[in-house]
Design a protein around this motif. Structure first.
Motif, PDB file in Angstrom:
ATOM      1  N   VAL A 145       0.906  -1.377   0.348  1.00  0.00           N
ATOM      2  CA  VAL A 145       0.092  -0.272   0.097  1.00  0.00           C
ATOM      3  C   VAL A 145       0.873   0.835  -0.090  1.00  0.00           C
ATOM      4  O   VAL A 145       1.916   1.050   0.897  1.00  0.00           O
ATOM      5  CB  VAL A 145      -0.789   0.009   1.375  1.00  0.00           C
ATOM      6  N   THR A 146       0.826   2.062  -0.584  1.00  0.00           N
ATOM      7  CA  THR A 146       1.172   3.437  -0.854  1.00  0.00           C
ATOM      8  C   THR A 146       0.281   4.517  -1.001  1.00  0.00           C
ATOM      9  O   THR A 146      -0.525   4.696  -1.431  1.00  0.00           O
ATOM     10  CB  THR A 146       2.242   3.944  -2.227  1.00  0.00           C
ATOM     11  N   PHE A 147       0.834   5.603   0.304  1.00  0.00           N
ATOM     12  CA  PHE A 147      -0.185   7.276  -0.036  1.00  0.00           C
ATOM     13  C   PHE A 147       0.666   7.836   0.906  1.00  0.00           C
ATOM     14  O   PHE A 147       1.806   7.833   0.686  1.00  0.00           O
ATOM     15  CB  PHE A 147      -1.286   6.313   0.998  1.00  0.00           C
ATOM     16  N   ASN A 148      -0.240   8.839   1.290  1.00  0.00           N
ATOM     17  CA  ASN A 148       0.157  10.420   1.819  1.00  0.00           C
ATOM     18  C   ASN A 148      -0.038  10.417   2.413  1.00  0.00           C
ATOM     19  O   ASN A 148      -1.099  10.232   3.091  1.00  0.00           O
ATOM     20  CB  ASN A 148      -0.304  11.669   0.381  1.00  0.00           C
ATOM     21  N   SER A 149       0.861  10.190   3.672  1.00  0.00           N
ATOM     22  CA  SER A 149       0.970   9.983   5.522  1.00  0.00           C
ATOM     23  C   SER A 149       0.718  11.652   5.047  1.00  0.00           C
ATOM     24  O   SER A 149       1.244  12.181   5.305  1.00  0.00           O
ATOM     25  CB  SER A 149       1.998   8.863   6.099  1.00  0.00           C
ATOM     26  N   GLN A 150       0.291  11.321   6.844  1.00  0.00           N
ATOM     27  CA  GLN A 150       0.287  12.664   7.874  1.00  0.00           C
ATOM     28  C   GLN A 150       0.510  12.520   9.873  1.00  0.00           C
ATOM     29  O   GLN A 150       0.284  11.341   9.718  1.00  0.00           O
ATOM     30  CB  GLN A 150      -0.866  13.565   8.177  1.00  0.00           C
ATOM     31  N   GLU A 151       1.878  12.760  10.409  1.00  0.00           N
ATOM     32  CA  GLU A 151       2.251  13.333  11.100  1.00  0.00           C
ATOM     33  C   GLU A 151       0.468  12.578  11.860  1.00  0.00           C
ATOM     34  O   GLU A 151       0.217  12.898  12.509  1.00  0.00           O
ATOM     35  CB  GLU A 151       3.133  14.162  12.034  1.00  0.00           C
ATOM     36  N   GLY A 152       1.262  11.205  12.706  1.00  0.00           N
ATOM     37  CA  GLY A 152       0.620  10.842  13.758  1.00  0.00           C
ATOM     38  C   GLY A 152       0.561   9.320  14.096  1.00  0.00           C
ATOM     39  O   GLY A 152       2.620   8.684  13.988  1.00  0.00           O
ATOM     40  N   MET A 153      -0.311   8.004  13.606  1.00  0.00           N
ATOM     41  CA  MET A 153      -0.660   6.732  13.861  1.00  0.00           C
ATOM     42  C   MET A 153      -0.840   5.939  12.603  1.00  0.00           C
ATOM     43  O   MET A 153      -1.512   6.882  11.891  1.00  0.00           O
ATOM     44  CB  MET A 153      -0.922   6.476  15.338  1.00  0.00           C
ATOM     45  N   ILE A 154      -0.086   5.476  12.453  1.00  0.00           N
ATOM     46  CA  ILE A 154      -0.716   3.509  11.420  1.00  0.00           C
ATOM     47  C   ILE A 154      -1.195   2.324  12.011  1.00  0.00           C
ATOM     48  O   ILE A 154      -0.075   2.446  12.236  1.00  0.00           O
ATOM     49  CB  ILE A 154       0.354   3.950  10.395  1.00  0.00           C
ATOM     50  N   SER A 155      -2.156   2.628  12.130  1.00  0.00           N
ATOM     51  CA  SER A 155      -2.558   1.132  12.346  1.00  0.00           C
ATOM     52  C   SER A 155      -3.081   0.563  11.541  1.00  0.00           C
ATOM     53  O   SER A 155      -3.925   1.108  10.647  1.00  0.00           O
ATOM     54  CB  SER A 155      -3.105   1.521  13.576  1.00  0.00           C
ATOM     55  N   GLY A 156      -3.069  -0.538  11.585  1.00  0.00           N
ATOM     56  CA  GLY A 156      -3.395  -2.208  10.257  1.00  0.00           C
ATOM     57  C   GLY A 156      -3.508  -3.240  10.763  1.00  0.00           C
ATOM     58  O   GLY A 156      -2.936  -3.399  12.057  1.00  0.00           O
ATOM     59  N   CYS A 157      -3.666  -4.036   9.388  1.00  0.00           N
ATOM     60  CA  CYS A 157      -3.305  -5.537   9.372  1.00  0.00           C
ATOM     61  C   CYS A 157      -3.214  -5.511   8.773  1.00  0.00           C
ATOM     62  O   CYS A 157      -4.153  -5.492   7.135  1.00  0.00           O
ATOM     63  CB  CYS A 157      -5.209  -5.986  10.224  1.00  0.00           C
TER      64      CYS A 157
ATOM     65  N   VAL B 235       5.523  -7.225   8.316  1.00  0.00           N
ATOM     66  CA  VAL B 235       4.576  -6.095   6.925  1.00  0.00           C
ATOM     67  C   VAL B 235       6.303  -5.240   7.761  1.00  0.00           C
ATOM     68  O   VAL B 235       6.649  -5.063   9.056  1.00  0.00           O
ATOM     69  CB  VAL B 235       3.405  -5.797   8.552  1.00  0.00           C
ATOM     70  N   PHE B 236       6.203  -4.542   6.508  1.00  0.00           N
ATOM     71  CA  PHE B 236       7.061  -2.980   6.586  1.00  0.00           C
ATOM     72  C   PHE B 236       6.716  -2.306   6.361  1.00  0.00           C
ATOM     73  O   PHE B 236       5.582  -2.105   5.304  1.00  0.00           O
ATOM     74  CB  PHE B 236       8.343  -3.284   5.764  1.00  0.00           C
ATOM     75  N   VAL B 237       6.954  -1.162   7.206  1.00  0.00           N
ATOM     76  CA  VAL B 237       7.108  -0.028   6.353  1.00  0.00           C
ATOM     77  C   VAL B 237       8.049   1.092   6.518  1.00  0.00           C
ATOM     78  O   VAL B 237       8.975   1.590   7.049  1.00  0.00           O
ATOM     79  CB  VAL B 237       6.204   1.169   7.967  1.00  0.00           C
ATOM     80  N   ASP B 238       8.133   1.009   5.066  1.00  0.00           N
ATOM     81  CA  ASP B 238       8.862   2.241   4.380  1.00  0.00           C
ATOM     82  C   ASP B 238      10.898   1.089   4.884  1.00  0.00           C
ATOM     83  O   ASP B 238      11.794   1.705   5.458  1.00  0.00           O
ATOM     84  CB  ASP B 238       9.592   3.783   5.097  1.00  0.00           C
ATOM     85  N   ASP B 239      10.525  -0.191   4.762  1.00  0.00           N
ATOM     86  CA  ASP B 239      11.671  -0.798   5.041  1.00  0.00           C
ATOM     87  C   ASP B 239      11.453  -0.533   6.937  1.00  0.00           C
ATOM     88  O   ASP B 239      13.296  -1.659   6.496  1.00  0.00           O
ATOM     89  CB  ASP B 239      12.659  -0.163   3.922  1.00  0.00           C
TER      90      ASP B 239
ATOM     91  N   PRO C  58       4.689   4.869  14.635  1.00  0.00           N
ATOM     92  CA  PRO C  58       4.373   6.240  14.268  1.00  0.00           C
ATOM     93  C   PRO C  58       4.410   6.229  12.658  1.00  0.00           C
ATOM     94  O   PRO C  58       5.040   6.001  12.021  1.00  0.00           O
ATOM     95  CB  PRO C  58       5.148   6.709  15.001  1.00  0.00           C
ATOM     96  N   ALA C  59       3.449   7.696  12.717  1.00  0.00           N
ATOM     97  CA  ALA C  59       3.857   8.079  11.363  1.00  0.00           C
ATOM     98  C   ALA C  59       4.523   9.353  10.905  1.00  0.00           C
ATOM     99  O   ALA C  59       3.877  10.317  10.977  1.00  0.00           O
ATOM    100  CB  ALA C  59       2.425   7.999  10.908  1.00  0.00           C
ATOM    101  N   PRO C  60       5.168   8.914   9.449  1.00  0.00           N
ATOM    102  CA  PRO C  60       5.529  10.910   9.725  1.00  0.00           C
ATOM    103  C   PRO C  60       4.708  11.330   8.388  1.00  0.00           C
ATOM    104  O   PRO C  60       3.550  10.997   7.804  1.00  0.00           O
ATOM    105  CB  PRO C  60       6.734  10.482   8.277  1.00  0.00           C
ATOM    106  N   SER C  61       5.153  12.969   7.617  1.00  0.00           N
ATOM    107  CA  SER C  61       4.685  13.429   6.803  1.00  0.00           C
ATOM    108  C   SER C  61       4.967  13.440   5.987  1.00  0.00           C
ATOM    109  O   SER C  61       6.077  14.033   5.459  1.00  0.00           O
ATOM    110  CB  SER C  61       4.098  14.880   7.429  1.00  0.00           C
ATOM    111  N   LYS C  62       5.086  12.439   5.268  1.00  0.00           N
ATOM    112  CA  LYS C  62       5.842  12.500   3.789  1.00  0.00           C
ATOM    113  C   LYS C  62       4.665  11.166   3.005  1.00  0.00           C
ATOM    114  O   LYS C  62       4.054  10.100   3.364  1.00  0.00           O
ATOM    115  CB  LYS C  62       6.972  11.791   3.542  1.00  0.00           C
ATOM    116  N   PRO C  63       5.061  10.444   1.813  1.00  0.00           N
ATOM    117  CA  PRO C  63       4.744   9.700   1.035  1.00  0.00           C
ATOM    118  C   PRO C  63       5.178   7.857   1.380  1.00  0.00           C
ATOM    119  O   PRO C  63       6.523   8.219   2.073  1.00  0.00           O
ATOM    120  CB  PRO C  63       5.243   9.283  -0.339  1.00  0.00           C
ATOM    121  N   VAL C  64       4.099   7.061   1.781  1.00  0.00           N
ATOM    122  CA  VAL C  64       4.573   5.877   2.656  1.00  0.00           C
ATOM    123  C   VAL C  64       4.339   4.406   2.165  1.00  0.00           C
ATOM    124  O   VAL C  64       3.328   4.815   1.455  1.00  0.00           O
ATOM    125  CB  VAL C  64       3.986   6.062   4.208  1.00  0.00           C
TER     126      VAL C  64
END
Length: 251
Positions: free
Chosen positions: A122-134, A171-175, A198-204
């Motif tokens: 999955v690729t998307f434009n993230s904003q600073e905060g949290m990423i939760s999923g499965c 599961v890997f987030v930005d490697d 945690p999530a940054p403000s950038k494409p993830v």
């Protein structure tokens, strides 16, 4: 200005008391003093930016099949695999040992194209905060079966090879590895891998990977006393279905 609700009612022709009026005035003054409760809801806190309609994309805008819903305070993203089963054998050119392999790369190899893949990335434009999923993967890690020649005089019997070989999913987030299954031995399983990071403000990029211990039947025959004379069923990994979804909650 906040909305105030009358706490005391003065009836026509009834007796007027100073407390009836003072209570209402005290409610207005209490807002200045910071006393905001359910009866003093500051309506001005609801602004149009918090009531905007979400931007929903139902098209596969990316080669990994991501479709997204962006809202004012959060966003949702999902990718699915609904194609034919994918089978990987020990001689697959993606396999170079017990190292992480992207599920997306296996799909691209199977389709001979990047279009039409899903469930692995999955690729998307993230904003600073949290990423939760499965990540949900339906798969079959199957040991090989061969005819083995043993004894003197020699006799042939059937034997499983690779039954002690493990597979692991992550599961890997930005490697960066954020969730993994641990070792799983041969079986058919629908695996759920929840994650929170945690999530940054950038494409993830969030992707699913696996690493497996494939056995070369020819090498196994040469290393042991027994010889694998005929391979009836090869050791294999079969991908039956996959879904990857997540929520990005803004700070």
């Amino acid at each position: 200005m906040a909305r105030f609700y009358d706490t005391r009612q003065v009836l026509n022709g009834g007796q007027v008391k100073s407390d009836d009026w003072n209570a209402e005035i005290a409610a207005s003054l209490s807002e200045i003093n910071g006393q905001l409760d359910q009866h003093q809801l500051p309506l001005n806190s609801f602004v149009d930016t918090k009531l905007v309609q979400p931007t929903i994309s139902t098209q596969f805008a990316n080669v990994d099949g991501t479709y997204s819903t962006y809202m004012a305070t959060q966003s949702y993203h999902q990718s699915e695999w609904e194609g034919a089963d994918i089978t990987m054998l020990y001689d697959d050119n993606l396999y170079t040992g017990f190292y992480w392999i992207k599920l997306q790369d296996l799909q691209v190899q199977f389709l001979s194209a990047t279009a039409g893949t899903g469930g692995g990335q999955v690729t998307f434009n993230s904003q600073e905060g949290m990423i939760s999923g499965c990540a949900v993967i339906d798969w079959n890690w199957f040991p090989g079966e061969a005819r083995v020649t043993l004894g003197d005089p020699p006799s042939t019997t059937r034997k499983l090879y690779g039954s002690e070989s493990a597979i692991e999913w992550g599961v890997f987030v930005d490697d960066v590895l954020v969730s993994k299954s641990g070792f799983v031995w041969p079986k058919r399983l629908t695996l759920n891998l929840p994650f929170n990071t945690p999530a940054p403000s950038k494409p993830v990029r969030v992707d699913v990977r696996f690493r497996a211990q494939f056995v070369d039947p020819n090498a196994a025959a040469g290393a042991g006393v027994a010889s694998l004379s005929v391979i009836d069923t090869e050791q294999s990994l079969k991908i039956i279905g996959a879904v990857l979804w997540l929520r990005n909650e803004y700070r």
